[in-house]
Design an enzyme around this catalytic site. Structure first.
Site, PDB file in Angstrom:
ATOM      1  N   CYS A 261       0.806  -1.233   0.000  1.00  0.00           N
ATOM      2  CA  CYS A 261       0.000   0.000   0.000  1.00  0.00           C
ATOM      3  C   CYS A 261       0.833   1.275   0.000  1.00  0.00           C
ATOM      4  O   CYS A 261       0.775   2.043  -0.958  1.00  0.00           O
ATOM      5  CB  CYS A 261      -0.928  -0.004   1.196  1.00  0.00           C
ATOM      6  SG  CYS A 261      -1.940  -1.472   1.255  1.00  0.00           S
ATOM      7  N   LYS A 264       3.215   1.971  -3.057  1.00  0.00           N
ATOM      8  CA  LYS A 264       2.431   2.066  -4.295  1.00  0.00           C
ATOM      9  C   LYS A 264       1.537   3.319  -4.279  1.00  0.00           C
ATOM     10  O   LYS A 264       1.449   4.040  -5.272  1.00  0.00           O
ATOM     11  CB  LYS A 264       1.577   0.801  -4.407  1.00  0.00           C
ATOM     12  CG  LYS A 264       0.536   0.801  -5.477  1.00  0.00           C
ATOM     13  CD  LYS A 264      -0.286  -0.476  -5.419  1.00  0.00           C
ATOM     14  CE  LYS A 264      -1.305  -0.399  -4.328  1.00  0.00           C
ATOM     15  NZ  LYS A 264      -2.674  -0.528  -4.598  1.00  0.00           N
TER      16      LYS A 264
HETATM   17  C1  UGA Z   1      -1.537   0.479   5.454  1.00  0.00           C
HETATM   18  C2  UGA Z   1      -2.403   1.416   6.318  1.00  0.00           C
HETATM   19  O1  UGA Z   1      -1.955   1.401   7.664  1.00  0.00           O
HETATM   20  C3  UGA Z   1      -3.866   0.998   6.269  1.00  0.00           C
HETATM   21  O2  UGA Z   1      -4.662   1.947   6.994  1.00  0.00           O
HETATM   22  C4  UGA Z   1      -4.327   0.972   4.803  1.00  0.00           C
HETATM   23  O3  UGA Z   1      -5.664   0.548   4.685  1.00  0.00           O
HETATM   24  C5  UGA Z   1      -3.452   0.015   4.029  1.00  0.00           C
HETATM   25  O4  UGA Z   1      -2.083   0.459   4.116  1.00  0.00           O
HETATM   26  C6  UGA Z   1      -3.928   0.035   2.598  1.00  0.00           C
HETATM   27  O5  UGA Z   1      -3.852   1.082   1.962  1.00  0.00           O
HETATM   28  O6  UGA Z   1      -4.494  -0.964   2.151  1.00  0.00           O
HETATM   29  P1  UGA Z   1      -0.397  -1.938   5.815  1.00  0.00           P
HETATM   30  O7  UGA Z   1       0.304  -1.696   4.518  1.00  0.00           O
HETATM   31  O8  UGA Z   1      -1.048  -3.239   6.076  1.00  0.00           O
HETATM   32  O9  UGA Z   1      -1.575  -0.828   6.023  1.00  0.00           O
HETATM   33  O10 UGA Z   1       0.691  -1.750   6.922  1.00  0.00           O
HETATM   34  P2  UGA Z   1       1.024  -0.816   8.177  1.00  0.00           P
HETATM   35  O11 UGA Z   1       0.789  -1.578   9.412  1.00  0.00           O
HETATM   36  O12 UGA Z   1       0.395   0.498   8.063  1.00  0.00           O
HETATM   37  O13 UGA Z   1       2.606  -0.690   7.974  1.00  0.00           O
HETATM   38  C7  UGA Z   1       3.178  -0.219   6.772  1.00  0.00           C
HETATM   39  C8  UGA Z   1       4.671  -0.195   6.830  1.00  0.00           C
HETATM   40  O14 UGA Z   1       5.122   0.890   7.626  1.00  0.00           O
HETATM   41  C9  UGA Z   1       5.330  -1.433   7.413  1.00  0.00           C
HETATM   42  O15 UGA Z   1       6.421  -1.771   6.577  1.00  0.00           O
HETATM   43  C10 UGA Z   1       5.825  -1.002   8.766  1.00  0.00           C
HETATM   44  O16 UGA Z   1       6.957  -1.699   9.185  1.00  0.00           O
HETATM   45  C11 UGA Z   1       6.125   0.471   8.515  1.00  0.00           C
HETATM   46  N1  UGA Z   1       6.073   1.311   9.732  1.00  0.00           N
HETATM   47  C12 UGA Z   1       4.882   1.534  10.342  1.00  0.00           C
HETATM   48  C13 UGA Z   1       7.213   1.929  10.194  1.00  0.00           C
HETATM   49  O17 UGA Z   1       8.317   1.771   9.629  1.00  0.00           O
HETATM   50  N2  UGA Z   1       7.132   2.753  11.291  1.00  0.00           N
HETATM   51  C14 UGA Z   1       5.963   2.976  11.935  1.00  0.00           C
HETATM   52  O18 UGA Z   1       5.968   3.748  12.919  1.00  0.00           O
HETATM   53  C15 UGA Z   1       4.827   2.346  11.466  1.00  0.00           C
END
Ligand code: UGA
Length: 452
Positions: A261, A264
């Site tokens: 997500c 992209k």
């Molecule tokens: C993300 C959004 O959080 C969702 O709200 C959204 O619906 C989704 O994309 C989407 O567009 O479908 P997701 O990709 O499952 O969800 O993952 P996240 O838990 O948000 O994490 C994304 C990335 O950010 C991970 O690689 C995580 O390690 C990284 N991250 C997250 C950090 O490096 N630091 C942080 O503080 C938080």
């Protein structure tokens, strides 16, 4: 009982289908992938998501959820049809809408009665209007329909929880009656419902993901500066987070964001902005900073190994883009492994569930069944994914198994002091650097940098 068809039973579609069935609706999940549908009928999930299998199987047994490859069957008697097909990135980072177009076209060709078409996929602003046009063009006879945008905000690994407890429901439509009907479907979820126009709803989704990605790149930039100045980014984030205008979430510095997500969506938004003659400087910087994280991890490990990784055995703890998923899409581990291999390292890895997926992408990597066998004889370990099981490792045992006790903690899961005491050559991200013994007055550092 309302009847809902969900087109595309990938990640978003399957969770949406199971979730609405669980709320008491009659749902048919439709996909053109026969193998996927066959598996689902047998109760086998195509993806790993905690709680999903139980919810899908329970609702299938109750007769509220079924799967098909036939549009006729899916649309038969349906009041709503959700489009939840993939929108992969195209060559320039634009969203590839071919699956959305195919779904819209097929819905048009197979509809026999009025329908509310609800778009769940993340699509460029303006797609709702375009889908309306595609459906009109391909209808065999003019049957009324409305298009509503209802973007999803599900996180992988937490999707069921997020579906059942949303922070908000965003609905975009030019037809208030259709928006009201979709709002009714969501009422049991007791979340605030925002009704707006199609384009604004589509933009809310992109802006939300872009903002979250910006928070991550921001804290990663601060982490770089913390490293240079001897501050601890973890505590900086805590100190910042108490300000309600900032908030404590999404301020974890590390190896950056991956997944299907954020990378992209930020790219697609930047691309669309450029096409419209705008200069999305901030979005470009967010992506650049994120890409640098991966290179930086390898640079740090090189420093810790005395300048080179060539001939050294480097173990990756974790491969998936984040914990609780086997998803390898845009995972930092991919670039990190490739950089290390390019520089002549021998790369090995362990992940609790992503190794099967990783093997296909990174066949040159050697895979180990647990963290201890991974550590045996390694010259360095890198924490790539913050799986809970890594937080509870017997670190003394790990250290004794390693050839050199070098550990780069790319997710800041360990306490630097404990690691130094255990005898590790340890570095976290943006932390763990003792202050210099004879510091210059800090004002000077700022002045030299042009800060005064
Ligand atoms: C993300 C959004 O959080 C969702 O709200 C959204 O619906 C989704 O994309 C989407 O567009 O479908 P997701 O990709 O499952 O969800 O993952 P996240 O838990 O948000 O994490 C994304 C990335 O950010 C991970 O690689 C995580 O390690 C990284 N991250 C997250 C950090 O490096 N630091 C942080 O503080 C938080």
């Amino acid at each position: 009982m309302r009847k809902i068809a969900v087109i595309g039973v990938g990640y978003v579609g399957l969770v949406t289908a199971a979730g609405f069935a669980d709320l008491g609706n009659r749902v048919v999940g439709m996909d053109i992938d026969e193998e996927k549908i066959e598996k689902l009928r047998r109760g086998e999930m195509p993806i790993y998501e905690p709680g999903l299998e139980e919810m899908v199987c329970r609702n299938m047994k109750m007769g509220r959820l079924s799967f098909t490859t036939s549009y006729d069957e899916a649309l038969d008697g349906a009041e709503f049809v959700f489009i939840a097909v993939g929108t992969p990135p195209g060559a320039d980072g634009e969203a590839d809408l071919r699956y959305v177009e195919a779904a819209a076209r097929s819905i048009a060709e197979h509809m026999r009665h009025p329908l509310i078409i609800v778009n769940k996929s993340t699509v460029p602003v303006g797609t709702g209007d375009w889908v309306t046009q595609v459906v009109k063009q391909h209808q065999k006879e003019p049957i009324p329909f409305s298009v509503v945008s209802c973007p999803e905000f599900l996180r992988e690994g937490n999707a069921i929880q997020d579906f059942m407890n949303p922070h908000r429901i965003v609905l975009g439509s030019t037809d208030p009656e259709a928006a009201e009907k979709v709002a009714q479907l969501h009422l049991p979820l007791r979340a605030p419902i925002i009704v707006t126009d199609l384009r604004t709803a589509e933009m809310i989704k992109y802006a939300s993901n872009a903002f979250l990605a910006t928070k991550i790149s921001f804290i990663n930039e601060i982490a770089n500066i913390c490293e240079a100045m001897g501050a601890d980014v973890k505590e900086v984030a805590v100190g910042m987070g108490y300000d309600p205008r900032i908030g404590p979430h999404f301020l974890e510095a590390g190896l950056g964001f991956g997944g299907s997500c954020f990378p992209k969506d930020v790219q697609a938004l930047a691309y669309a902005a450029e096409v419209m003659g705008r200069h999305p400087q901030l979005l470009r910087a967010v992506l650049d900073i994120n890409q640098d994280r991966r290179r930086m991890a390898v640079e740090r490990v090189k420093e810790m190994l005395g300048g080179s990784v060539a001939g050294h055995v480097v173990g990756l703890l974790g491969l998936s883009f984040k914990p609780n998923t086997d998803d390898m899409r845009e995972a930092p581990s991919i670039d990190i492994a490739r950089y290390l291999l390019d520089e002549g390292a021998r790369v090995r890895a362990y992940d609790p569930i992503a190794m099967d997926n990783a093997r296909r992408i990174l066949p040159e990597v050697e895979y180990f069944p647990d963290p201890y066998s991974l550590a045996e004889g390694a010259d360095a370990l890198i924490v790539v994914t913050d799986w809970n099981e890594f937080k509870h490792l017997d670190l003394e045992r790990i250290k004794n198994l390693m050839r050199r006790p070098v550990l780069y903690d790319g997710r800041n899961i360990y306490d630097p002091k404990t690691m130094f005491e255990l005898g590790f050559i340890y570095r976290g991200v943006g932390r763990g650097y003792p202050a210099p013994e004879n510091p210059e007055p800090p004002g000077l550092t700022m002045a030299k940098a042009g800060g005064l």
